[in-house]
Every structure is written in C-alpha cells, then in structure tokens.
Design a protein around this motif. Sequence first.
Motif, PDB file in Angstrom:
ATOM      1  N   GLY A   1      49.872  54.740  41.948  1.00  0.00           N
ATOM      2  CA  GLY A   1      49.559  54.912  40.539  1.00  0.00           C
ATOM      3  C   GLY A   1      50.082  53.760  39.697  1.00  0.00           C
ATOM      4  O   GLY A   1      49.398  53.269  38.796  1.00  0.00           O
ATOM      5  N   ARG A   2      51.290  53.310  40.003  1.00  0.00           N
ATOM      6  CA  ARG A   2      51.864  52.178  39.262  1.00  0.00           C
ATOM      7  C   ARG A   2      51.097  50.892  39.545  1.00  0.00           C
ATOM      8  O   ARG A   2      50.931  50.040  38.662  1.00  0.00           O
ATOM      9  N   LEU A   3      50.598  50.754  40.780  1.00  0.00           N
ATOM     10  CA  LEU A   3      49.928  49.507  41.173  1.00  0.00           C
ATOM     11  C   LEU A   3      48.532  49.365  40.584  1.00  0.00           C
ATOM     12  O   LEU A   3      47.915  48.298  40.714  1.00  0.00           O
ATOM     13  N   VAL A   4      48.043  50.386  39.916  1.00  0.00           N
ATOM     14  CA  VAL A   4      46.751  50.275  39.225  1.00  0.00           C
ATOM     15  C   VAL A   4      46.796  49.125  38.212  1.00  0.00           C
ATOM     16  O   VAL A   4      45.782  48.462  37.946  1.00  0.00           O
ATOM     17  N   ALA A   5      47.982  48.864  37.665  1.00  0.00           N
ATOM     18  CA  ALA A   5      48.128  47.834  36.637  1.00  0.00           C
ATOM     19  C   ALA A   5      48.084  46.411  37.192  1.00  0.00           C
ATOM     20  O   ALA A   5      48.034  45.449  36.420  1.00  0.00           O
ATOM     21  N   VAL A   6      48.105  46.260  38.508  1.00  0.00           N
ATOM     22  CA  VAL A   6      48.070  44.910  39.096  1.00  0.00           C
ATOM     23  C   VAL A   6      46.690  44.291  38.861  1.00  0.00           C
ATOM     24  O   VAL A   6      45.670  44.914  39.163  1.00  0.00           O
ATOM     25  N   PRO A   7      46.620  43.075  38.330  1.00  0.00           N
ATOM     26  CA  PRO A   7      45.316  42.463  38.067  1.00  0.00           C
ATOM     27  C   PRO A   7      44.574  42.127  39.357  1.00  0.00           C
ATOM     28  O   PRO A   7      45.186  41.926  40.405  1.00  0.00           O
ATOM     29  N   ALA A   8      43.242  42.049  39.264  1.00  0.00           N
ATOM     30  CA  ALA A   8      42.432  41.745  40.438  1.00  0.00           C
ATOM     31  C   ALA A   8      42.713  40.349  40.969  1.00  0.00           C
ATOM     32  O   ALA A   8      42.654  40.105  42.176  1.00  0.00           O
ATOM     33  N   ARG A   9      43.025  39.409  40.084  1.00  0.00           N
ATOM     34  CA  ARG A   9      43.351  38.036  40.477  1.00  0.00           C
ATOM     35  C   ARG A   9      44.604  37.583  39.743  1.00  0.00           C
ATOM     36  O   ARG A   9      44.841  37.974  38.607  1.00  0.00           O
ATOM     37  N   ASP A  10      45.375  36.765  40.423  1.00  0.00           N
ATOM     38  CA  ASP A  10      46.618  36.297  39.819  1.00  0.00           C
ATOM     39  C   ASP A  10      46.999  34.969  40.470  1.00  0.00           C
ATOM     40  O   ASP A  10      46.335  34.495  41.399  1.00  0.00           O
ATOM     41  N   GLU A  11      48.077  34.392  39.982  1.00  0.00           N
ATOM     42  CA  GLU A  11      48.649  33.198  40.592  1.00  0.00           C
ATOM     43  C   GLU A  11      50.152  33.384  40.640  1.00  0.00           C
ATOM     44  O   GLU A  11      50.778  33.685  39.623  1.00  0.00           O
ATOM     45  N   ILE A  12      50.727  33.240  41.833  1.00  0.00           N
ATOM     46  CA  ILE A  12      52.161  33.430  42.022  1.00  0.00           C
ATOM     47  C   ILE A  12      52.726  32.165  42.638  1.00  0.00           C
ATOM     48  O   ILE A  12      52.294  31.744  43.720  1.00  0.00           O
ATOM     49  N   ASP A  13      53.671  31.547  41.958  1.00  0.00           N
ATOM     50  CA  ASP A  13      54.259  30.285  42.410  1.00  0.00           C
ATOM     51  C   ASP A  13      53.188  29.241  42.704  1.00  0.00           C
ATOM     52  O   ASP A  13      53.287  28.465  43.662  1.00  0.00           O
ATOM     53  N   GLY A  14      52.142  29.234  41.880  1.00  0.00           N
ATOM     54  CA  GLY A  14      51.077  28.256  42.035  1.00  0.00           C
ATOM     55  C   GLY A  14      50.066  28.591  43.110  1.00  0.00           C
ATOM     56  O   GLY A  14      49.134  27.821  43.347  1.00  0.00           O
ATOM     57  N   VAL A  15      50.206  29.735  43.776  1.00  0.00           N
ATOM     58  CA  VAL A  15      49.299  30.135  44.858  1.00  0.00           C
ATOM     59  C   VAL A  15      48.321  31.184  44.325  1.00  0.00           C
ATOM     60  O   VAL A  15      48.745  32.189  43.750  1.00  0.00           O
TER      61      VAL A  15
END
Length: 432
Positions: A74-88
């Motif tokens: 339920g909490r992870l619903v907020a994770v965006p479909a695309r992202d960038e983490i440490d430039g990756v």
Amino acid sequence: MKRGVNVDMKEAGWPRPLRVLWVTRIFPNRVEPLSCAFQRQQLAALSRRCAVEVLAAIPYHPGVSLLGERTRPGRLVAVPARDEIDGVPVVHARAPYLPGAGRVLAPVNAPLYLAGLLPYVPRLRGRFDVVLGAWLYPDACAAALLARMLGLPYAVKAHGTDVNVVARWRSVRPLVGSALRSAACAIGVSRPMVEALVALGAPKERAVLVRNGVDRALFRPADRRAARRELGLPARGRIVTFVGHVSREKGIHELLRAFEALGRDGRDGSDPVHLVIVGDGPERAAVEQAAARRDRERAPADLGEGRGRIIAVGARPLSAVARHLAATDLLALPSWAEGTPNVVLEALAAARPVVATRVGGIPDVVTPGRTGLLVPSRDAGALGRALREALARAWDEDAFAEAAPPSWEESAEALRRLLARAAFGDDGRAAA
C-alpha cells in the motif's frame, strides 16, 4: 550516456559501453530510500563503467491502493513509474504477487513476476547486451525468462537469504536450478555462497566470487570519542552496536538477552556497557520496551552515565551508520542466516571487531581472535560470553587493515568484467 563511462572498452576497439539491464525487487525507491544500500552502492559504481538501467519490481495486487499506509504494498503505490537514483534510470514495474504464498505456493510468484515485466519487453528490445537478475528467487528466475524473450544472455547474482533459505524450499528449487544451469555466470558474494550456488545447480566453471565492497570514504578508522559526541551517545563506558533489520531472524531477542546477562551496571565503579540498535523492523517495539524497562530499573544515581542503557535510534542513512561504527567498541550481528552482510565489511573497514553468528559468508570475512568472534546462531548464552570476551580484549588494528574489504569501485569493476564476458563470450575478455 555519461561522459567517461567505460573508456577502456573504447580504447580496446569497442564502439560503445557495455549495456546492462539490472532486474530486481530489492532496490531503494522514493518510499524506502534507505533500503538495500549495498545494491545501490554497487550499481552506482557499475554505472560509472557501463550503461545500466534498473527494472525494479514493485509488489502489486488488486485493491492494493485501498490499503493505504497499513501495508508495504500500500505504501509503495506512491513510488513513481520512472525515476533516477544516483544518476541511474530506474523503471518501477508493478509485479503481481500472491500475498502470504508461503513455501507451497511460492512457485506461483515467479510467473506473476514475469507477467509484470512483459509490458516492458517492446521498449527493452535491442537496447542491452546482458540481463542481470540480482536476487535468486523470484528475481533471477523471472530475469532468465525475460532474457530469453529479448534474445540476451543473463547472469544471476545472489546475496544471502535468497540462497540460504528461499532457494532451498522444495517448491522453488527446480526453478532456481533451471535458472542457474542456463546462466552465463552465477555470482556469489562469499566462497560459501558460491559453493551453495553450485549445489543448487550452477555449473562449477560458471560460479564466480565477486565480493561486495565498502565506501572507503565513509568507513575508515576514526576517533571514537568525537563520534560519540557528534551522535549524543554516552561518553563513559563501552558501546555494543547492532545495525540491520530489527527482526527475530536477525537475532535481536538473543542480543537483548545476551546484553542483560552482561551484568555491567556501572554502579560499582566499573564501566557500563550500552547497547545501540540502528535500524527498523517488526521487533523495534520490543527493543523500545526493553529500553524503557531498563531505564525504569535504573537507580536515581544512575540517571547520568551509570548503568548501561539500550538506545534505539531507528533507521539511519549510510553516513550516520558510519559514525555509529566509529563510535562503537564492537558490532554485534547474531543473525540466524546471512550472506555476507555489508555492515560486517563496513565494521572491518572501520577497524571495529565483530561478534556474529557462524552462518553464511560471515566466517569467510571474520577471523576469530583477529577481527572478531563467532558463535552459534540462536544461542544467547554463547553470544553473551563472546560479547564479554570481545569487550575485554585488546584488538590489533593491523589485523583489520589486512582484512579490509575491497572498495565499491573494485567490486564494480570485477562485476563489469564478468558481465562483459557473459555478453560477448571470449571476446568479452578484450572488452573487460
């Protein structure tokens, strides 16, 4: 493409960097930024050497958005479909799963996982040289099928519980064995883990050791008193520190019992012993209750730095973990099962002894009597005796220098060489 990525491949005559598709469900995101720091660090280092994209699965089932903050999905619903983490670049695929599947129904989750990846197949075609499944089950099994659909070789990377616990379930072992047999290489982070991968089905000549690294800029010998002042920890006495998921399986209850049995209360003039718990998890409430109970039992004269305390600080970013290791006298990690926990490597890099259980890859990196002490799992009595001995012992810093783990740059370079060979066969040696 990042400037300077994989320059040595270009110098060797290759027109472009190695392209890696990293498939995993164990990766940090906007909701859980502190999750799986070792994957994040290795991948960031790898991305400086080749082109990497992460396909990170997010657990999903119908109605999950109605659960709100009550459950992890339920909490992870907020994770965006695309992202960038440490430039990756990271794509968060929604992977269906069967909640509470357990051992018997666990095989259902591999095809469900793959079903969550299928919508991405068209945009993945022609963009990669190799697929890496970065957890043994169900990640690597789904990654193997995805790689076949993309016409690519794949590698499997295992870490700990995936090998020592889940892969041994009868219901999933055939799936794991099939994925390992067809993999271009199977990577373990310790010698015992490499041997376990062979026992599960990996061809011996394709089972390879690549040790995890540490951030040497953060984890190094440092002034203990200064770190304690910075963190607001007691200046007087000794400190035992636990870093990790605060759960039964990490031996947190054995640690609490062992700490109580130490018997150091500081009121007779001896130095008190404090226990610092860094991390979060389902047993954090039990830790806080033990801390409150210990505080209630302290005599009025102990309200300064008399009797040893239990201090629960919660989850902390890597930089704060480094300061806690600098502040401590030793790291305690009484897990029931492990791979090669990165916090153990980080403690050794910080020249702090480790008292841990004799499980997984821990005996591969901790030398009893030189860099720590090892005890049986689920044995609070043995743990207490080892803690007492370790606190009383004078440790040789030269031993820690000799046992220092590789840096993340060194670890990522070893991984890149293997992936290049997986992608290009013998020609990969030139690329590597």
